[in-house]
Design a protein around this motif. Sequence first.
Motif, PDB file in Angstrom:
ATOM      1  N   HIS A  76       1.819   3.202  -5.992  1.00 51.41           N
ATOM      2  CA  HIS A  76       0.987   3.358  -4.798  1.00 51.41           C
ATOM      3  C   HIS A  76      -0.062   4.451  -5.013  1.00 51.41           C
ATOM      4  CE1 HIS A  76       3.807   1.049  -2.100  1.00 51.41           C
ATOM      5  NE2 HIS A  76       2.623   0.695  -1.640  1.00 51.41           N
ATOM      6  N   LEU A  77      -1.280   4.183  -4.553  1.00 49.34           N
ATOM      7  CA  LEU A  77      -2.307   5.213  -4.430  1.00 49.34           C
ATOM      8  C   LEU A  77      -2.362   5.735  -2.993  1.00 49.34           C
ATOM      9  CD1 LEU A  77      -5.256   3.710  -6.522  1.00 49.34           C
ATOM     10  CD2 LEU A  77      -3.315   5.086  -7.295  1.00 49.34           C
ATOM     11  N   SER A  78      -2.082   4.865  -2.038  1.00 52.34           N
ATOM     12  CA  SER A  78      -2.048   5.291  -0.642  1.00 52.34           C
ATOM     13  C   SER A  78      -0.803   6.146  -0.395  1.00 52.34           C
ATOM     14  CB  SER A  78      -2.057   4.079   0.293  1.00 52.34           C
ATOM     15  OG  SER A  78      -1.067   3.137  -0.083  1.00 52.34           O
ATOM     16  N   ALA A  79      -0.906   7.003   0.625  1.00 52.45           N
ATOM     17  CA  ALA A  79       0.209   7.902   0.979  1.00 52.45           C
ATOM     18  C   ALA A  79       0.497   7.734   2.457  1.00 52.45           C
ATOM     19  CB  ALA A  79      -0.153   9.349   0.662  1.00 52.45           C
ATOM     20  N   GLN A  80       1.668   7.196   2.774  1.00 49.70           N
ATOM     21  CA  GLN A  80       1.974   6.898   4.162  1.00 49.70           C
ATOM     22  C   GLN A  80       3.464   7.046   4.419  1.00 49.70           C
ATOM     23  OE1 GLN A  80      -0.087   6.108   6.810  1.00 49.70           O
ATOM     24  NE2 GLN A  80       1.830   6.379   7.957  1.00 49.70           N
TER      25      GLN A  80
END
Length: 655
Positions: A76-80
Amino acid sequence: MNFIYGKQDFPNLRRGQETCWLLTNGLGGFSAQTITGGVSRCDQAVLMACTQPPNRRWNLIHRLEEALTVGETAIHLSAQQLEDGEEDGWRWLSTFRWDGLPCWRYHVRGVEVEKRLAMAFEENTVAVTYRIWNDTPEPCTLTVTPWMLFVPKGAEPQPGQALTLEGNVISAEGLRLHVSTNGTLVPRPLRGQWLRYEDDARDGRRGRGQALSNCCLCQTVPAGAEKVLEAVFSTGPETRPVGDILRAARQRVEGLADLCGLESPAARQLAVSADAFLSRRQSTGGKTILAGYPLFEDWGRDTMIALPGCALTTGRYQDAKSILRTFMAYEREGLLPNLFPEGSAAPEYNTVDAALLFINDVYLYHWRTGDDAFLREAYPVMARIVACYRRGTAHGIRQDGDGLLTAGEGLDQVTWMDVRVGDILPTPRHGKPVEVNAYWYNALRILERFAPLAGADGAAYGAMAERTRRFFRENFWMEDKHCLKDLLSGTRADRQIRCNQIWAVSLPFTMLPPEQEKQAVRTVFARLYTPVGLRTLDPEDPEFHATYGGPQFQRDMAYHQGTVWAYPLGAYYLAYLKTEGYSAAAKERVRRQLDGIEAALREGCVGQLPEIYDGGVPTFSRGCFAQAWSVGELLRVYEALEGKGGYGLPSLHKV
């Protein structure tokens, strides 16, 4: 200004959620996410579209999930934060840069990804581009999944909500979202995802919500190659190339910084930040000012306080005139709307100060532009405001026999300290508030000055002003505390030390002798000053609340009982400079103290100033992460330090 955040700024997911960024489109729509690429509250979005400017907002694309596959490994590049875990893209994020537009750089096992995003002006359109350098011996694939809501801002999808994809158009709830990409748009079965909102949970709001997705965008990059994945999401059928949208956004940022004519990098940044709040209003065909993101709409009081900095200091005189006309059109019985109508709804006029501040704004606009034609257009509205206030209008607003203005009755809250919790008024300022009477005197002097230009006699206004000044001096000054009472009501609240007195010194026309003005400024500094705003109540007062947070009731009880507000700090600095004669030493002292504001531009929302901070130790911002009057009032201080805008000219406001 250039803001760069590195690994030390987001060592974990929670730290990465502490700071966000904001782009707006001049319609009331916006794009706002955390710097690590996620959402920490339900009203953040990649695309918050506005279908009827400025307040009918729809959260279309809530966030983008970004995953890079190298060989057989997906990262993942997104952080959630999710209900059942987290996306940990913060681990691979090397830097986040903000120079008016956001830019992310990731490094993942031999692959470098640079992401840029922009919002088109006066369109519900977001463009995003990913440049991918693959220095590995095997191909990699970037997959971007838009997680969507298609609900009004702050709402959540209902059970069974549909989401359809036909060609490149996603539809739901009567809205259509067009997707244009140079990658591959891949349909997927409709699925849901539960997210956690830590910021909402902290403030007692809903701490979780669901998003939906039915497609993804993909781009594969061969080994040793470089490729770009581009996408445009828009409510309109015609979209421009991503590069054109990015270039136009960059040119707009640079143009806004130049238009203000200020030299300080912080001032130029605030001039760009101010643009976020100026919006078109469909119901009037004119301009308005949105009070704050992501929570607030366009309110009369906030608009009139923010206008001098956000529209005049920035050199946007035509916008300022349009905003004033927008509110003039809705003047009723001397009052201006505090909340505008939408559709068939009626305006709400529950404010005593908006109309008086309108008069001040017309004065400041005319001082800068010499626009006599507009003055003659506005003068009848200004005169009607004073006439209605003299004889009495709604909410108990009237001139008393001593020439002072009284306001408020029942459960009304008509000053800016306007919280009501059921039948509880935490700050019931019924009576004669200090800042309202400062605004009243200022308005009378302005009408006295403007009357001849409008073909009227100003002598009566001058006589009224003299009477107001005499009784103000006799009744408001507290010699034992070296400052002004907060109001005249016959209650304990009268002698509370609050920040409201600062406007009795900072306005163009004021009533106190110079020595008392200086004493009041010193008392405010000693009892209420912080580097990021003024406390609303003396910490030694038994009603003082040191923190702001928790459930709604708890927050409302603290809102004006010690909580630090950023915007009164502007009036404090202007009052201090005035009482020190705008001396070089005073200017240098203010410049040093403004280091606190420049540091605040890095926290909360990049390049913006927030609504409030805790009253005890004001560290992290609270409330709206971007507030119009905070930005506008501090902009005026930077302008004063550079000797522009008429500040420091002894003849400017001479009675």
